[in-house]
Design an enzyme around this catalytic site. Structure first.
Site: not given
Ligand code: MN
Length: 481
Positions: A39, A45, A47, A190, A192, A334
């Site tokens: 739910h 959660h 039920d 890579k 940053d 990078e």
């Protein structure tokens, strides 16, 4: 005792698609079927509903049924639901009780071991859940808060608990692997940003930093990843980045890193959203994966299909590192991280099996001032304040405090003392922390630094000094890249 008065009171059949049966004699089942609905209400959660005495006795379990004994989870006893509810899935309109999406997560038969007003002990046989669970009232309490635990055995005999406090594996700086070995490596861009180890349990996300600090509340938008994964337990490794103009911007990320309260973090998340770039998987559904080869971890990660509003799984390319590095340059990224395809994950270790290849770009600069050093650098330069000539004068582009030899420090200090002037030569603002204690000079000396990249506000990231360029005059200095 069973009756649906509270259930009916909470719902308007004209507004919710949920079944609201007429009052009348309750149907009789065999007290042996159950259903679990996931739910996505204001708080996620599961039920758990057990057919008993003509109704579905219901518990809302925020993190779902525990996968192993020893884990005790909250289970809120909610109002009895009609048997018709066992077939319900759909969207309860926003604003109505339980507003949000609900779908059938599991269903099956159950056996009752014990049933009292303090303890409900049942064995569930569903498609996803199989095992004995005890719902029990918390000590001395009579309210709605119950707890639930799994009895005897875990969901699987080899189930390993989700680890806590895992630190990320780090890369060594280096260059591309040799052409002959290229095929043994996997290459990733890579990014940053800031490193993050992300733990998901019972639909809840916790995030820790490179050094293990809890930064969960700093990035509230990443909670949605928990709702996406549901009960699937994982530990992920990745980088949190803020994109600006299609590229990761460390400057933009700065807006996010220092939120002092949850409310401030939520505001910052709206103005500067982040993306979690997931590149590794350290634990999956009761199994540690750190002992698997990188290629196998990647395959499992990719099967999770993590791609959402605030997260994605960027590609890892097997071989052809030179092309990946060229692409990273083209995109203004990078650099590249090369990971040996057969390498295991070593938490917290800096490993030669992960190699970061980053570009440091050279840039000529004009020295416009300096700050005297402290400690070991007392009497000489602490940092140089750097500029680049623009149309309307010398623009401040950053300060450099590393990369000097002792001899250079002595020479530069003498040269700069001879160029002193009382006013700043910069025509753009110098940040207060850089200007504090600064001595200004006539903008005549040209030097060269290397730095990682330009920030969005036109400064150099991590510049390091390379030396004076006596062959160049200030007018010849240009901004590169
Ligand atoms: Mn519910």
């Amino acid at each position: 005792m069973a009756d649906l008065a509270e259930y009916r009171r909470k719902r308007d059949p004209g507004r919710t698609p949920e079944p609201v049966p007429d009052e009348g004699v309750l149907p009789r089942g065999a007290d042996d079927t159950f259903v679990i609905q996931e739910h996505h209400a204001s708080s996620l959660h599961w039920d758990v509903r057990l057919e008993r005495g003509g109704v579905l006795v219901s518990f809302a379990v925020p993190k779902g049924l525990p996968p192993e004994p020893g884990v005790i989870r909250l289970a809120v006893r909610t109002e009895d639901h009609p048997l018709e509810y066992a077939g319900f899935s759909g969207v309860i309109p926003k604003g109505e009780y339980g507003g949000g999406e609900m779908f059938l997560w599991d269903r099956g038969r159950y056996e009752t071991v014990k049933w009292s007003d303090r303890e409900v002990d049942v064995v569930l046989h569903g498609d996803r859940v199989d095992g004995e669970f005890v719902f029990f009232r918390r000590d001395g309490r009579s309210g709605k808060d119950w707890m639930v635990r799994r009895r005897h055995v875990a969901a699987r005999p080899d189930w390993e608990s989700l680890p806590e406090g895992l630190l990320p594996m780090l890369a060594t700086a280096g260059s591309l692997p040799s052409a002959e070995r290229d095929g043994d490596w996997s290459y990733e861009f890579k990014w940053d940003g800031v490193r993050a180890v992300v733990r998901v349990e019972g639909g809840r996300v916790t995030i820790s930093s490179r050094v293990g600090n809890d930064v969960t509340s700093t990035y509230p938008e990443l909670q949605a990843l928990g709702a996406r994964l549901g009960v699937t337990q994982v530990v992920l490794d990745g980088e949190i980045v803020a994109f600006s103009g299609g590229r990761p911007s460390f400057a933009a990320l700065q807006q996010r890193m220092h939120a002092s309260s949850a409310a401030q973090a939520r505001r910052a998340a709206r103005s500067t959203p982040v993306t979690l770039l997931v590149f590794d998987l350290l634990h999956l559904e009761g199994r540690s994966t750190v002992g698997l080869a990188h290629a196998d971890r990647r395959a499992l990660l990719e099967e999770l299909g993590l791609s959402g509003p605030s997260w994605l799984t960027p590609p890892a390319f097997r071989g052809d590192g030179a092309a990946v590095l060229a692409a990273s340059r083209e995109q203004g990224l990078e650099g590249v991280v090369a990971k040996r395809s057969d390498s295991l994950y070593s938490p917290g270790a800096r490993s030669p099996l992960w190699v970061k290849i980053t570009d440091w770009q050279a840039q000529e600069v004009v020295v416009g001032g300096w700050r005297p050093g402290e400690g070991k650098r007392k009497g000489v330069i602490g940092a140089l304040l750097l500029g680049i000539p623009e149309d309307d004068g010398l623009a401040f582009v950053g300060s450099v405090g590393t990369g000097f030899s002792d001899a250079e420090l002595a020479v530069l200090t003498t040269r700069l003392r001879g160029l002193g002037q009382s006013v700043s030569p910069f025509t753009t603002a110098v940040p207060r922390e850089r200007a504090k204690g600064a001595l200004w000079v006539r903008p005549e000396l040209v030097g060269e630094v290397v730095h990682r990249q330009w920030t969005s506000d036109g400064r150099m990231r991590h510049p390091a000094w390379r030396g004076l360029r006596p062959d160049k005059g200030p007018a010849e200095v240009r901004r590169l890249g």
